[in-house]
Design a protein around this motif. Structure first.
Motif, PDB file in Angstrom:
ATOM      1  N   ARG A 135       0.844  -1.189   0.000  1.00 46.19           N
ATOM      2  CA  ARG A 135       0.000   0.000   0.000  1.00 46.19           C
ATOM      3  C   ARG A 135       0.881   1.243   0.000  1.00 46.19           C
ATOM      4  N   TRP A 136       0.488   2.223  -0.835  1.00 46.42           N
ATOM      5  CA  TRP A 136       1.233   3.468  -0.972  1.00 46.42           C
ATOM      6  C   TRP A 136       0.272   4.636  -0.790  1.00 46.42           C
ATOM      7  N   ARG A 137       0.717   5.674  -0.116  1.00 49.05           N
ATOM      8  CA  ARG A 137      -0.078   6.892   0.055  1.00 49.05           C
ATOM      9  C   ARG A 137       0.538   7.985  -0.806  1.00 49.05           C
ATOM     10  N   TRP A 138      -0.275   8.540  -1.723  1.00 47.66           N
ATOM     11  CA  TRP A 138       0.191   9.662  -2.540  1.00 47.66           C
ATOM     12  C   TRP A 138      -0.543  10.920  -2.104  1.00 47.66           C
ATOM     13  N   THR A 139       0.171  12.030  -2.177  1.00 43.73           N
ATOM     14  CA  THR A 139      -0.394  13.340  -1.857  1.00 43.73           C
ATOM     15  C   THR A 139      -0.099  14.245  -3.042  1.00 43.73           C
ATOM     16  N   MET A 140      -1.167  14.836  -3.608  1.00 47.86           N
ATOM     17  CA  MET A 140      -1.016  15.707  -4.774  1.00 47.86           C
ATOM     18  C   MET A 140      -1.469  17.114  -4.403  1.00 47.86           C
ATOM     19  N   GLU A 141      -0.584  18.080  -4.664  1.00 47.44           N
ATOM     20  CA  GLU A 141      -0.910  19.480  -4.417  1.00 47.44           C
ATOM     21  C   GLU A 141      -0.882  20.221  -5.749  1.00 47.44           C
ATOM     22  N   VAL A 142      -2.020  20.786  -6.117  1.00 52.46           N
ATOM     23  CA  VAL A 142      -2.139  21.539  -7.369  1.00 52.46           C
ATOM     24  C   VAL A 142      -2.108  23.016  -7.011  1.00 52.46           C
ATOM     25  N   SER A 143      -1.229  23.765  -7.683  1.00 49.22           N
ATOM     26  CA  SER A 143      -1.104  25.198  -7.405  1.00 49.22           C
ATOM     27  C   SER A 143      -1.098  25.991  -8.706  1.00 49.22           C
ATOM     28  N   GLU A 144      -1.320  27.296  -8.571  1.00 50.32           N
ATOM     29  CA  GLU A 144      -1.344  28.183  -9.729  1.00 50.32           C
ATOM     30  C   GLU A 144       0.077  28.453 -10.209  1.00 50.32           C
ATOM     31  N   THR A 145       0.163  28.855 -11.473  1.00 53.90           N
ATOM     32  CA  THR A 145       1.430  29.294 -12.055  1.00 53.90           C
ATOM     33  C   THR A 145       1.204  30.689 -12.629  1.00 53.90           C
ATOM     34  N   PRO A 146       2.265  31.391 -12.992  1.00 52.37           N
ATOM     35  CA  PRO A 146       2.083  32.702 -13.615  1.00 52.37           C
ATOM     36  C   PRO A 146       1.307  32.644 -14.930  1.00 52.37           C
ATOM     37  N   ILE A 147       1.279  31.477 -15.575  1.00 49.30           N
ATOM     38  CA  ILE A 147       0.526  31.306 -16.823  1.00 49.30           C
ATOM     39  C   ILE A 147      -0.869  30.824 -16.448  1.00 49.30           C
ATOM     40  N   GLU A 148      -1.867  31.575 -16.834  1.00 46.85           N
ATOM     41  CA  GLU A 148      -3.237  31.311 -16.395  1.00 46.85           C
ATOM     42  C   GLU A 148      -3.748  29.929 -16.793  1.00 46.85           C
ATOM     43  N   SER A 149      -3.341  29.429 -17.950  1.00 47.57           N
ATOM     44  CA  SER A 149      -3.867  28.160 -18.440  1.00 47.57           C
ATOM     45  C   SER A 149      -3.068  26.946 -17.953  1.00 47.57           C
ATOM     46  N   MET A 150      -2.120  27.142 -17.039  1.00 49.42           N
ATOM     47  CA  MET A 150      -1.298  26.028 -16.547  1.00 49.42           C
ATOM     48  C   MET A 150      -1.426  25.881 -15.037  1.00 49.42           C
ATOM     49  N   ARG A 151      -1.287  24.652 -14.576  1.00 46.20           N
ATOM     50  CA  ARG A 151      -1.287  24.332 -13.156  1.00 46.20           C
ATOM     51  C   ARG A 151      -0.015  23.538 -12.839  1.00 46.20           C
ATOM     52  N   ARG A 152       0.546  23.787 -11.673  1.00 41.33           N
ATOM     53  CA  ARG A 152       1.699  23.020 -11.196  1.00 41.33           C
ATOM     54  C   ARG A 152       1.177  21.896 -10.321  1.00 41.33           C
ATOM     55  N   ILE A 153       1.723  20.707 -10.516  1.00 43.15           N
ATOM     56  CA  ILE A 153       1.287  19.524  -9.777  1.00 43.15           C
ATOM     57  C   ILE A 153       2.495  18.946  -9.046  1.00 43.15           C
ATOM     58  N   ASP A 154       2.450  18.941  -7.719  1.00 42.68           N
ATOM     59  CA  ASP A 154       3.497  18.332  -6.897  1.00 42.68           C
ATOM     60  C   ASP A 154       2.927  17.072  -6.259  1.00 42.68           C
ATOM     61  N   ILE A 155       3.615  15.951  -6.441  1.00 50.29           N
ATOM     62  CA  ILE A 155       3.137  14.672  -5.906  1.00 50.29           C
ATOM     63  C   ILE A 155       4.239  14.060  -5.051  1.00 50.29           C
TER      64      ILE A 155
END
Length: 182
Positions: free
Chosen positions: A83-103
């Protein structure tokens, strides 16, 4: 006349004990090296599987047809019998149409235990600049022209689907051999 003593053949007890100590110290070093190699192998296997879990989650997020919500989510998944636990944090970027994804991914060891993070990756999700099959569009600020391999200015491609011939390249002017000598 003296009686000669018979010569002793073989090793004394002290010599045998010294040899055993030396051999046992060498064997301890070999056992320690094998143990460390097995431990490193297990750790690398765990990190590799955790990286696969993170890449799977990033790929699933990128395949979403809509923009991801800016939030932090977490879940558990099973891979390779663990079993693995993943955590994903989605944040804004300076470019409106893009999102940063940290996992981040950690192995679930016991109930309520987060475990140590074994893999951490960052990716981006954004909307397409052009429809599929439309080719590339110039980046903003790139200008209407591009440089060819010889550095000559070339006009932008025309709409209409035809091929455009490159402009003729003029040879450099020939220099007079007497001017070079002076």
């Amino acid at each position: 006349m003296r009686a000669s003593k018979p010569s002793a053949a073989g090793f004394t007890l002290i010599e045998v004990l010294a040899a055993l100590v030396i051999v046992s110290l060498g064997m301890l070093g070999v056992i320690e090296a094998v143990t460390q190699t097995a431990s490193n192998s297990t750790r690398m296997r765990d990190r590799t599987i955790a990286h696969w879990v993170a890449m799977n989650q990033l790929t699933a997020a990128r395949l979403e047809s809509r923009a991801l919500d800016i939030a932090k989510t977490s879940d558990e998944v099973e891979m390779a019998g663990r079993r693995w636990r993943w955590t994903m944090e989605v944040s804004e970027t300076p470019i409106e149409s893009m999102r940063r994804i940290d996992i981040q991914v950690a192995e679930v060891e016991t109930e309520g235990d987060e475990g140590r993070v074994l893999a951490s990756i960052t990716g981006f999700q954004g909307t397409a600049i052009a429809a599929a099959g439309m080719g590339t569009l110039p980046w903003s600020g790139a200008g209407p022209t591009s440089r060819g391999s010889r550095g000559a200015e070339q006009p932008p491609p025309q709409d209409g689907g035809g091929t455009q011939e490159p402009p003729p390249v003029e040879p450099p002017p020939a220099s007079d051999p007497q001017e070079v000598a002076e």
